[in-house]
Design an enzyme around this catalytic site. Sequence first.
Site, short mmCIF file in Angstrom:
data_model
loop_
_atom_site.label_atom_id
_atom_site.label_comp_id
_atom_site.label_asym_id
_atom_site.label_seq_id
_atom_site.Cartn_x
_atom_site.Cartn_y
_atom_site.Cartn_z
CD GLU A 278 6.70 8.81 -26.88
OE1 GLU A 278 6.54 7.30 -27.18
OE2 GLU A 278 6.63 9.12 -25.67
N GLY A 280 10.03 7.65 -34.32
CA GLY A 280 11.28 6.84 -34.37
C GLY A 280 11.57 6.29 -35.75
NE ARG A 281 8.44 1.14 -38.19
CZ ARG A 281 8.88 0.06 -37.97
NH1 ARG A 281 9.55 -0.44 -38.80
NH2 ARG A 281 8.24 -0.57 -36.88
CB CYS A 347 23.66 -22.75 -38.73
SG CYS A 347 23.57 -22.23 -37.06
CD GLU A 348 18.09 -19.79 -36.59
OE1 GLU A 348 16.62 -19.64 -36.37
OE2 GLU A 348 18.82 -19.39 -35.38
N1 LLP Z 1 7.09 5.39 -28.34
C1 LLP Z 1 6.92 4.17 -27.69
C2 LLP Z 1 6.46 4.28 -26.34
C3 LLP Z 1 7.19 3.12 -28.47
O1 LLP Z 1 7.20 1.87 -27.82
C4 LLP Z 1 7.73 3.21 -29.71
C5 LLP Z 1 8.23 1.97 -30.40
C6 LLP Z 1 8.01 4.38 -30.31
C7 LLP Z 1 7.76 5.54 -29.44
C8 LLP Z 1 8.60 4.52 -31.85
O2 LLP Z 1 7.58 4.02 -32.71
P1 LLP Z 1 7.99 4.41 -34.22
O3 LLP Z 1 7.79 5.74 -34.52
O4 LLP Z 1 9.39 3.86 -34.67
O5 LLP Z 1 7.04 3.43 -34.92
N2 LLP Z 1 11.23 -3.67 -33.48
C9 LLP Z 1 10.01 -3.18 -34.41
C10 LLP Z 1 9.45 -1.74 -33.83
C11 LLP Z 1 9.15 -1.85 -32.40
C12 LLP Z 1 8.63 -0.56 -32.06
C13 LLP Z 1 8.68 -0.42 -30.25
N3 LLP Z 1 8.36 0.88 -29.89
C14 LLP Z 1 10.39 -3.20 -35.83
O6 LLP Z 1 11.47 -3.53 -36.29
O7 LLP Z 1 9.31 -3.01 -36.59
#
Ligand code: LLP
Length: 423
Positions: A278, A280-281, A347-348
């Site tokens: 999975e 994402g980033r 404004c913070e």
């Molecule tokens: N799978 C699950 C179950 C997750 O909860 C997440 C991310 C991913 C996959 C993907 O993770 P990645 O490969 O993107 O690291 N908003 C935060 C990041 C929150 C991630 C939440 N879950 C930030 O800006 O760093």
Amino acid sequence: MTGFKEINGVLNADNVPLTDIAKEYGTPTYVYSADVMKEQYEALAGAMKRALPADRQPLLCYACKANSNVAVLSYLRSLGCSLEIVSEGELKRGLKAGFKANQIVSTGVGKTRSEIISCLEAGIHQFNVESFPELKHINQIAGEIGIKATVVFRLNPNVSGGGHHKISTGRKRDKFGISEESICDAYQLASEMEHVEPVGLSVHIGSQVFTVESFKTAFEKLPGIVEKIRENGHSVTRLDIGGGFPIIYKDEKLLDLDRYAEWVRDIIMPLDTEIIMEPGRYLVGNAGVLLSEVLYVKETHDQDFLVIDAAMNDLIRPTLYEAYHGIEPVENRDAPHHNYDVVGPICESGDTFTQGRDLPKMNQGDLVVVQSAGAYGFCMASNYNTRAMPAEILVYDGQAHEVRARESVEEIIDLDKIPDFIK
Ligand code: LLP
């Protein structure tokens, strides 16, 4: 030339000058490079191809919480991604982007009734279940609509991993997953239920995981549990090993993907299941920048401020996680350095992208980018201060495409209603 590179003194996105994009679409605007997404996808898929045989390749389910623009989803689908979702909204985005339902896995600790129904009716690949009450809820709903739900159980491996305590998800006190002690019972219970079919396990320890050995520690918990479940007479045919791959924001050491893939080969592959990941980033983070304009250079006795037209509502990561993001001017890139706080108009005091950073000297009206903003940027943006959501541009093959128009302030205000009792 791919990515964000300087050409003739101007920062470009895949050969399109960011000055042109600002002129045409205004600022603040998110700009994404399709080529960088492709490079990232190929790096990850390539490492898995090198380590695992062709018939054991993982399903790469893009975690679209990182960037859920439908064009970005479609593009990643066209490269070969499947999809991980955490809400009904993301399911709808995924289907609109052309993913087949059976390419979609649904995760999250708080799946709602309506989300579960939509996922069941669409026919998704699996639910990653995080608790006993959720299991019962899914079983009940599946029974009501006469569809058997395929489920895997998310293990809480009690391993810390994420790059910030707010994005670490695998520790015992975190809200995620089911403990090692209880997960076999969950599997047993599910196997006795009429409307769910347990098929495997999942694990995800956090995001921006740069203590990379944590992945291995978490993986190593799986064989023993799988063995126990199998001894109890159940079959385990899927293992979802999550995301969390780090990217470079500053000078982080990157995860060696080949090493990661070898852990998958050595620890996960022998368990003889379908493998799901999975990411994402990793796929989108370095593929995006937030393009902004310097509104004012405010000089004070103690510190000089670049007040830019992007703010914490557009990119919350620095405020929320004290996250570092690179900042660069689009032109005059070799001007002598000057020390600035880079701040937004909100404004913070928390509306600060960086404090005390040496940057090329900039002037009112100059363009600036906040780097590595392709993940958890736009999708975490808000309307705070009644600021409209920025535009999103996807650059492909030397051409800028507007993939989301800038929101208008009227669209935001029109959702409010004044009840009759107010005279
Ligand atoms: N799978 C699950 C179950 C997750 O909860 C997440 C991310 C991913 C996959 C993907 O993770 P990645 O490969 O993107 O690291 N908003 C935060 C990041 C929150 C991630 C939440 N879950 C930030 O800006 O760093």
